[in-house]
Design a protein around this motif. Structure first.
Motif, PDB file in Angstrom:
ATOM      1  N   THR A   1      -9.349   5.006   4.204  1.00 24.37           N
ATOM      2  CA  THR A   1      -9.960   4.139   5.223  1.00 24.37           C
ATOM      3  C   THR A   1     -11.100   4.823   5.970  1.00 24.37           C
ATOM      4  OG1 THR A   1      -8.440   4.834   6.986  1.00 24.37           O
ATOM      5  CG2 THR A   1      -7.732   3.013   5.575  1.00 24.37           C
ATOM      6  N   ALA A   2     -11.455   6.049   5.603  1.00 24.30           N
ATOM      7  CA  ALA A   2     -12.398   6.845   6.395  1.00 24.30           C
ATOM      8  C   ALA A   2     -13.768   6.187   6.525  1.00 24.30           C
ATOM      9  CB  ALA A   2     -12.540   8.238   5.794  1.00 24.30           C
ATOM     10  N   ALA A   3     -14.217   5.507   5.477  1.00 24.54           N
ATOM     11  CA  ALA A   3     -15.562   4.924   5.494  1.00 24.54           C
ATOM     12  C   ALA A   3     -15.549   3.444   5.873  1.00 24.54           C
ATOM     13  CB  ALA A   3     -16.218   5.099   4.127  1.00 24.54           C
TER      14      ALA A   3
ATOM     15  N   VAL B   1      -5.258  -0.902   3.637  1.00 23.97           N
ATOM     16  CA  VAL B   1      -3.980  -0.185   3.653  1.00 23.97           C
ATOM     17  C   VAL B   1      -2.806  -1.144   3.478  1.00 23.97           C
ATOM     18  CG1 VAL B   1      -2.422   1.130   5.131  1.00 23.97           C
ATOM     19  CG2 VAL B   1      -4.799   1.799   4.947  1.00 23.97           C
ATOM     20  N   GLU B   2      -2.873  -2.298   4.132  1.00 19.31           N
ATOM     21  CA  GLU B   2      -1.789  -3.277   3.980  1.00 19.31           C
ATOM     22  C   GLU B   2      -1.734  -3.830   2.557  1.00 19.31           C
ATOM     23  OE1 GLU B   2      -2.341  -6.142   7.057  1.00 19.31           O
ATOM     24  OE2 GLU B   2      -1.418  -4.872   8.605  1.00 19.31           O
TER      25      GLU B   2
ATOM     26  N   ILE C   1      -3.160   3.610  11.203  1.00 20.10           N
ATOM     27  CA  ILE C   1      -2.387   3.137  10.049  1.00 20.10           C
ATOM     28  C   ILE C   1      -1.069   3.884   9.868  1.00 20.10           C
ATOM     29  CG2 ILE C   1      -4.489   2.405   8.860  1.00 20.10           C
ATOM     30  CD1 ILE C   1      -4.183   4.872   7.042  1.00 20.10           C
ATOM     31  N   LEU C   2      -0.715   4.738  10.821  1.00 22.36           N
ATOM     32  CA  LEU C   2       0.495   5.556  10.673  1.00 22.36           C
ATOM     33  C   LEU C   2       1.764   4.717  10.615  1.00 22.36           C
ATOM     34  CD1 LEU C   2      -0.248   8.553  13.090  1.00 22.36           C
ATOM     35  CD2 LEU C   2      -0.725   8.361  10.636  1.00 22.36           C
ATOM     36  N   ASP C   3       1.705   3.492  11.143  1.00 23.10           N
ATOM     37  CA  ASP C   3       2.909   2.662  11.219  1.00 23.10           C
ATOM     38  C   ASP C   3       3.378   2.165   9.856  1.00 23.10           C
ATOM     39  OD1 ASP C   3       0.371   1.082  11.650  1.00 23.10           O
ATOM     40  OD2 ASP C   3       1.755  -0.570  11.283  1.00 23.10           O
TER      41      ASP C   3
END
Length: 241
Positions: free
Chosen positions: A187-189, A199-200, A222-224
């Motif tokens: 997701t960095a960019a 991510v989902e 997004i850690l969750d």
């Protein structure tokens, strides 16, 4: 009754197979006086179906560990098993066999600009010569439809947004039904919404296919999604959860 249920749950969790099993893994860059240790005595188990996020500052060894797990860099000392295949001391053919079990998603998506979206996804299936050419085309097209790009199969990467490119990268990683997904800063960019959507999507598709995810990120948003979070610091592994 509750105590018995808890014990049973612990037993069932411990009985799950480890798709990634690492014991006392260390790694250095360079030789002689230029030799620099970067990983120290890493021990880690990741079970089938787990989503594990690895965090830590830049230079802590996250990407090095990910590349070793993915068979992209040769192991030096210790033990590293992927789906029961030992990678330390593995032959070239054994490494190729291990890579067939793994899907890779990188920060920069690593798409070839000279190939269409569908052709980029098909590339992964070249590692699986048992799949006929026509079936490769069909599988690639179906995977692009699954990630919401069914109408973009003939588009080239330069004509797509960052989020769409990363969706192609996800399709490419998952098209061969790997047992393990390795993602390095996926997701960095991307902006907040695109990053969350990507991510989902990765989480949902991986769960549908029953594969394991190991994801490296600095993105606290997004850690969750993780079942477990581990942290790298100065080459050492710290398990937080």
């Amino acid at each position: 009754m509750m105590q018995l249920s808890s014990v049973q749950q612990q037993f069932e969790t411990s009985a799950k197979p480890s798709l990634i099993s690492i014991r006392n893994l260390s790694h250095c860059f360079g030789q002689g006086q230029l030799k620099k240790p970067v990983l120290f005595d890493i021990t880690l188990d990741i079970q089938a179906g787990e989503i594990v996020i690895m965090t830590g500052p830049s230079g802590s060894g996250k990407t090095t560990l990910l590349s070793l797990i993915g068979g992209l860099r040769a192991c030096q000392t210790g033990s590293l098993k992927i789906v029961d295949q030992e990678l330390c001391g593995a032959t070239r053919s054994q490494l190729v066999q291990a890579r067939r079990q793994i899907g890779y998603i990188f920060q920069a998506h690593n798409l070839l600009n000279s190939l269409t979206a569908q052709e980029n996804v098909e590339m992964t299936l070249e590692l699986h010569p048992q799949i006929p050419w026509r079936d490769r085309q069909q599988k690639a097209q179906q995977m692009l439809e699954t990630v919401g790009l069914g109408e973009r199969t003939t588009y080239y990467p330069d004509s797509l947004s960052g989020g769409q490119k990363q969706r192609i990268a996800i399709a490419r990683a998952l098209v061969a039904n790997p047992k393990i997904i390795l993602a390095d800063e996926p997701t960095a960019a991307l902006d907040k919404k695109s990053g969350r959507d990507v991510v989902e999507l990765m989480q949902r598709l991986a769960q549908e296919q029953g594969c394991t995810i190991l994801l490296v990120t600095h993105d606290n948003r997004i850690l969750d999604i993780a079942d477990r979070i581990i942290e790298m610091e100065d080459g050492y592994l710290i398990q937080k959860d």
